[in-house]
Scaffold this motif. Structure first.
Motif, short mmCIF file in Angstrom:
data_model
loop_
_atom_site.label_atom_id
_atom_site.label_comp_id
_atom_site.label_asym_id
_atom_site.label_seq_id
_atom_site.Cartn_x
_atom_site.Cartn_y
_atom_site.Cartn_z
N ARG A 199 -7.42 -3.78 4.97
CA ARG A 199 -8.21 -2.55 4.56
C ARG A 199 -9.85 -2.02 5.54
NH1 ARG A 199 -6.76 2.87 3.18
NH2 ARG A 199 -9.25 3.90 4.33
N ARG B 103 0.68 -1.13 -0.11
CA ARG B 103 0.44 0.11 0.27
C ARG B 103 1.01 1.16 -0.16
NH1 ARG B 103 -2.15 2.08 4.48
NH2 ARG B 103 -4.41 3.87 3.89
N LEU B 104 1.17 1.22 0.18
CA LEU B 104 2.87 2.46 0.54
C LEU B 104 3.52 2.96 -0.29
CD1 LEU B 104 4.35 4.91 2.29
CD2 LEU B 104 6.27 2.99 2.72
N ALA C 226 1.98 1.80 -3.62
CA ALA C 226 1.40 2.10 -4.21
C ALA C 226 1.16 3.30 -4.51
CB ALA C 226 0.45 1.13 -4.05
N ASN C 227 0.79 4.03 -3.01
CA ASN C 227 0.39 5.50 -2.74
C ASN C 227 2.00 6.45 -2.95
OD1 ASN C 227 -2.22 4.81 -2.02
ND2 ASN C 227 -1.95 4.94 0.62
N THR C 228 2.43 6.20 -3.32
CA THR C 228 4.10 6.65 -3.36
C THR C 228 4.53 7.12 -4.54
OG1 THR C 228 4.89 6.27 -0.75
CG2 THR C 228 6.01 7.74 -1.95
N THR D 120 0.93 8.12 9.79
CA THR D 120 0.52 8.98 8.94
C THR D 120 -1.40 8.66 8.40
OG1 THR D 120 0.74 6.73 7.12
CG2 THR D 120 2.24 7.91 7.43
N GLU D 121 -1.41 7.90 9.71
CA GLU D 121 -3.25 7.82 9.30
C GLU D 121 -4.01 9.06 10.33
OE1 GLU D 121 -5.24 5.91 7.84
OE2 GLU D 121 -3.60 5.25 6.60
#
Length: 277
Positions: free
Chosen positions: A201, A101-102, A104-106, A223-224
Motif C-alpha cells: 500500500r 483490498r477490492l 474489503a472496499n466492495t 480505479t486510482e
C-alpha cells in the motif's frame, strides 16, 4: 439421501443440465455426476434420463425437485437460527493484497447477518483441503479432489504513474518475498528503481505522490485517480484467477452466501475492461 446432494439436484433442475449445475455450484462436472448417481441409487428410482445430449431429469427427478424446492429457504432459516445467539459466522478469506483490498472496499454486510468476512494472510501456508481457510482466491486452479474451483477472471498488469512522470519505479525491496509483478520490476528495471517500501500500500502511496511509476493489476490501476496507464499490459504477467473452496464446506449457508458475494464482486470487476481493451 444427502441434503447437500438434493441441493445440487435443485441446481440441475434450475439449470436444465449437469453442465449448468456444475457452473452454478463450482463442483467439478465428474464429481457432480458421481454425486447425482449416488443420489439416484439412494432414492431407488430413475431420476435422470441419459442420452447424447447429457443428463435430463426424468418425471421422478422433477417430482423430487418439486418436493425439495424449499430446501434453500430452509437452509437459510437454519443458518439464521444458528447465528441467533452467537452472531454472524466469520468466513475466512485468503487472497492476494489487491484482490483482498477490492473485496474489503466492495463487499456489503450480509442482509441476513449470516456471515462476516475475515481476511487471513495470503502468504501463509493455508490448506483449504484441511479447512484452514474457507475461501481462497488463487492464480491457478486447485488440483486437490476435495476442493471445488471456478475460474473467475483474467488478471492483466500494466505500468501506472502520474502523466509525464520520469521513467523510474517504486516497488518492494528485493530482500522480501516478491510477487511476480514486483520481480518483473527488479529484473527489467533494477537501475531505474527510485525507492522502495516494505508495504504494498505504501508503494501505491509513493506512486500517487509522484515518486515513481508502479506496476499494478489493471483492475486496481484503472480505479486510482491520479494515475494513468503508461505502458502495458505486460507480457508474461497475465494469469487467470480462481475461486477455491472445500467441496463439502462450500454448501454451508454462510460460506455459500460468502462465495456468491465474492463471486459477484470479482465478476463485476472482470466486466470493467482496462483502457485500451
Amino acid at each position: 439421501m444427502s441434503l447437500d446432494d438434493l441441493a445440487l439436484l435443485l441446481l440441475v433442475a434450475e439449470g436444465g443440465s449437469l453442465t449448468e449445475a456444475a457452473k452454478a455450484s463450482g463442483v467439478p462436472l465428474p464429481t457432480l455426476s458421481r454425486r447425482m448417481g449416488k443420489l439416484e441409487t439412494a432414492s431407488g428410482k430413475v431420476l435422470f434420463l441419459r442420452g447424447r445430449a447429457g443428463y435430463a431429469l426424468s418425471d421422478e427427478g422433477r417430482a423430487l425437485a418439486r418436493e425439495v424446492a424449499d430446501l434453500a429457504a430452509i437452509r437459510r432459516k437454519v443458518s439464521r437460527w444458528q447465528t441467533a445467539e452467537t452472531g454472524p459466522r466469520r468466513v475466512r478469506i485468503t487472497a492476494g493484497f489487491w484482490t483482498s483490498r477490492l473485496l474489503a472496499n466492495t463487499l456489503k454486510p450480509d442482509p441476513d447477518k449470516g456471515w462476516l468476512p475475515e481476511f487471513v494472510p495470503s502468504n501463509a501456508p493455508l490448506d483449504l483441503a484441511r479447512r484452514e481457510a474457507d475461501i481462497g482466491i488463487r492464480n491457478k486452479p486447485a488440483d486437490h479432489p476435495w476442493l471445488a474451483r471456478q475460474r473467475i477472471r483474467r488478471i492483466d498488469y500494466a505500468v501506472y504513474g502520474q502523466p509525464g512522470s520520469a521513467e523510474q519505479y517504486v516497488t518492494l525491496p528485493d530482500d522480501v518475498p516478491l510477487p511476480p509483478s514486483q520481480r518483473w520490476v527488479h529484473q527489467h528495471h533494477a537501475t531505474r528503481i527510485a525507492t522502495t517500501a516494505r508495504d504494498t500500500r505504501l508503494c501505491l502511496d509513493l506512486a500517487l505522490s509522484g515518486f515513481g511509476r508502479i506496476v499494478l493489476p489493471t483492475f486496481v490501476g484503472r480505479t486510482e485517480r491520479g494515475l494513468t496507464q503508461l505502458e502495458g499490459p505486460i507480457d508474461g504477467l497475465s494469469h487467470d484467477e480462481w475461486l477455491v473452496s472445500h467441496n463439502e464446506a462450500r454448501n454451508d449457508p454462510p460460506i455459500r452466501a460468502a462465495l456468491d458475494a465474492v463471486n459477484s464482486v470479482l465478476d463485476r470487476s472482470a466486466a470493467l475492461r482496462p483502457r485500451g481493451h
